[in-house]
Design an enzyme around this catalytic site. Structure first.
Site, short mmCIF file in Angstrom:
data_model
loop_
_atom_site.label_atom_id
_atom_site.label_comp_id
_atom_site.label_asym_id
_atom_site.label_seq_id
_atom_site.Cartn_x
_atom_site.Cartn_y
_atom_site.Cartn_z
N ASP A 397 0.85 -1.19 0.00
CA ASP A 397 0.00 0.00 0.00
C ASP A 397 0.89 1.24 0.00
OD1 ASP A 397 -2.36 1.65 0.41
OD2 ASP A 397 -1.69 1.83 2.48
N THR A 399 -0.07 4.84 1.22
CA THR A 399 -0.17 5.72 2.37
C THR A 399 0.13 4.98 3.66
OG1 THR A 399 -1.88 6.99 1.23
CG2 THR A 399 -1.68 7.32 3.60
#
Length: 710
Positions: A397, A399
């Site tokens: 991922d 963020t």
């Protein structure tokens, strides 16, 4: 520490839970032995250093060992002289307490194994010792029942020295094992021992010293230079540099200021500050480490099934070998045939004890999990260690994983007929109900700018898309461009163009709509972690293919990927999309590790062979993952992979030597070398070899404590 674990329901009312190190599914709420293998049960939750029962097993075994040794030495020396009737009786008198008192634990465990229909190493030991001792007692008390052909110079040979020495050597092996096993959990004991005992609470302008167990959420605590941070919380006044090495494994102090999170049991160095307690009891990072590591240490790796399957056939096979050896020596051996037959059968029973085989996997797992915890890598179970070794693809991922996870608002651009302050107020009123990092960034910035926040009604969060609610009776939408467009709202051309420019600059753009009209955009930047490019390079060197999965737009994602060194990117994804990509790769036979920190990452983490969560992320993500990184950067994944490879290599070494030892030991004990070399293994040497094999397996596992992960 024990106080809040007990208070919060971590422990039973006695405060202990004991389970078998080799069979974690077997346990009870008090000390005892495993009903399956006879091993002493170990406390599942490590509470603190210096508990009352710490070392109880070692003290118990040490008493039996030293008394047995004191009596065995003269028994052993007597065998070298002329055995007059008096000396034969003296051997009996000295050996009896060794076998029946020092060695009684073997007979008790063997009897339980018969009752439970689960034969184990203690069954073999007890039968071997009982055979040597029982034959000697009968030969001493009733020599007339044996035929003269079995006698030498009119007397039967006695094996009191063998029974006594075997008992003492096995006790020595058990004592060394107990000491080694106690060291495997030392890393966690040290962490627990570092926890603060007291804190300085500020209440109504007064400062008082208070025990950790009495602190509640919301309490204000003063932390002075050189003191330990009492519990997890936020700094509300002051700043300092804090040594977080005991949690993250990083030696450099971390600068903390107002609004920053501080972790309980870390050490404050230079400044004084006041903190507000946010987590107590099992919510704290330290308590979570204790629970997770404790559970992982006693979990079973899939490779353990190999040892279990072998053990199921092993013990009956050993009895068969001992019986065949006994009969063969009786029929074909030289005189005294019975003496040779008994010695070979006892040697087979003793040397073939499968203790090393059973310890091979759990000792390596315990050592590896403890080493990982020291470096800020928390392993949920042994299965995660085994699967991590085989990972070929890492899905990450953006963020909070590649980036620092603390985005800041860079630009607030209102649409026509809107001003910046009003736009901020509307967006923050909606965002204050969300845990998403972008929402938190907008709320924090709005407060800094003095914008007022209103209550939101009918709040809804569409994971991976955006938020909706009513503020002052108006329908508000906050989220991705697609989310706004799907609601049938037209985007002003000027804002759309500006949005694209900001995204090219690696900024994430959030749209705000009020009553079906676009009200403006808010650009948030979340810079990548300084460690990300280096960690990505190391992961590639380890043979992993790295893919970024993000719900952000393609332009921002590509900008972050270029800076991180990642070439393959999937952007604009929903949680279901991420999960689908994981399942598609797994369907192609690839081994997938997924890393993330948010609720939207949880499905992907659960679907991957190995999920990796950041401890700074949400509880849902952590619960879905097999590995949690305390510090929360990609170097933790590098450490986890090195750890998994080191542990699995260690397990295979242990299993190899355990199998190899038995493969050569049993034939030698049965007398395979006698026809050619005239050598027959003495039962005492067999006992020493058996004990040393178990200790060598544990010693090899303990090497993991020094495994280099950086």
């Amino acid at each position: 520490m024990r106080g809040f674990l007990l208070r919060e329901g971590y422990l039973d009312k006695q405060g202990y839970t004991y389970i078998c190190p080799m069979h974690p599914e077997i346990g009870q709420d008090k000390p005892g032995d495993c009903s399956r293998c006879g091993m002493p049960l170990e406390r599942k939750t490590v509470l603190s250093v210096g508990q009352e029962d710490e070392g109880r097993e070692m003290r118990f075994l040490a008493r039996k060992f030293w008394l047995g040794t004191a009596l065995t030495i003269p028994v052993f020396l007597l065998m070298f002289g002329e055995m007059s009737p008096v000396l034969r009786w003296l051997q009996f008198v000295l050996a009896t307490p060794v076998v029946l008192w020092s060695g009684n634990i073997f007979f008790v465990k063997a009897w339980r194994s018969v009752i439970n229909k689960s034969l184990n190493m203690f069954t073999l030991i007890a039968i071997g010792v009982a055979a040597a001792y029982g034959f000697s007692v009968l030969a001493l008390l009733f020599p007339g029942i044996f035929p003269d052909a079995l006698k030498k110079n009119g007397e039967l040979g006695l094996y009191f020295e063998a029974a006594a020495v075997i008992t003492v050597l096995v006790l020595l092996g058990q004592l060394l094992e107990a000491r080694a096993r106690s060291r495997t959990g030392q890393a966690i004991k040290e962490l627990i021992g570092l926890a603060a005992k007291n804190a300085h609470r500020i209440r109504e302008g007064r400062e008082e010293d208070i025990a950790i167990e009495d602190i509640q959420k919301g309490d204000l605590l003063r932390v002075r230079p050189g003191e330990k941070v009492p519990l997890d919380g936020l700094i509300v006044e002051g700043k300092s540099a804090i040594d977080e090495s005991m949690i993250s494994g990083e030696s450099l102090p971390v600068t903390k200021k107002e609004g920053d999170l501080v972790i309980g049991a870390t050490v404050n160095q230079t400044g004084a500050f006041i903190m507000r307690v946010e987590k107590v009891g099992p919510e704290t990072i330290l308590a979570q480490i204790v629970k997770m590591v404790s559970d992982a240490e006693h979990s079973r790796a899939p490779i353990q099934k190999l040892a279990d399957k072998a053990s199921a056939y092993f013990i009956p096979a050993v009895f068969g070998c001992a019986l065949i050896a006994f009969i063969a020596w009786i029929l074909f051996g030289p005189q005294p045939a019975l003496a040779y037959a008994l010695a070979s059968a006892v040697s087979v029973l003793i040397i073939a004890c499968p203790c090393a085989l059973g310890l091979a996997t759990p000792m390596s797992v315990m050592g590896g999990v403890g080493r990982a915890a020291q470096s800020g890598v928390l392993i949920k179970n042994a299965e995660a260690i085994e699967k991590a070794e085989k990972v070929t693809h890492l899905l990450i991922d953006k963020t909070g994983t590649l980036t620092i996870g603390s985005p800041r608002v860079n630009s607030v651009i209102p649409a026509d007929n809107w001003d910046k302050q009003a736009l901020l107020s509307i967006a923050a009123s909606l965002g204050q109900n969300s845990e998403h990092p972008l929402s938190r960034a907008i709320v924090n910035y709005a407060r800094e700018q003095g914008a007022s926040l209103e209550a939101a009604e009918d709040f809804q969060s569409l994971t991976g898309l955006g938020l909706s609610a009513k503020v002052n009776g108006k329908e508000i939408l906050l989220g991705k461009q697609k989310f706004i467009q799907d609601a049938g709202i037209n985007l002003p051309e000027a804002l759309d163009k500006r949005s694209g420019e900001l995204q090219e600059d690696a900024q994430t753009v959030t749209w705000v709509a009020v009553e079906g009209q676009a009200a403006g955009i808010i650009a948030v930047a979340d810079p990548i972690r300084k460690t990300t490019p280096g960690a990505v390079r190391e992961l590639k060197q380890m043979g992993l293919k790295i893919i970024m999965l993000t719900g952000d737009n393609a332009k921002t994602a590509q900008a972050i990927a270029r800076e991180s060194g990642i070439s393959e990117v999937y952007a604009g994804l929903t949680p279901k999309d991420k999960q689908g990509i994981v399942e598609e790769l797994r369907g192609r036979g690839l081994s997938v590790m997924a890393a993330g920190d948010g609720i939207n990452d949880a499905p992907a983490l659960a679907a991957a062979q190995v999920g990796v969560a950041m401890a700074t992320g949400t509880d849902v993500a952590i619960e879905s993952a097999g590995i949690t990184l305390v510090k929360g950067d990609l170097h933790g994944i590098v450490k986890a992979l090195r750890l998994s490879r080191g542990v699995m290599r260690n397990i295979r070494q242990n299993l190899f030597w355990a199998f190899f030892y038995n493969a050569i030991g049993v034939p030698i004990a049965a007398g395979a070398l006698y026809p050619v070399f005239g050598l027959l293994l003495n039962p005492m040497l067999a006992a020493a070899a058996m004990s040393l094999s178990s200790v060598s397996v544990i010693g090899n596992a303990l090497r993991l404590r020094n495994l280099k992960l950086d």
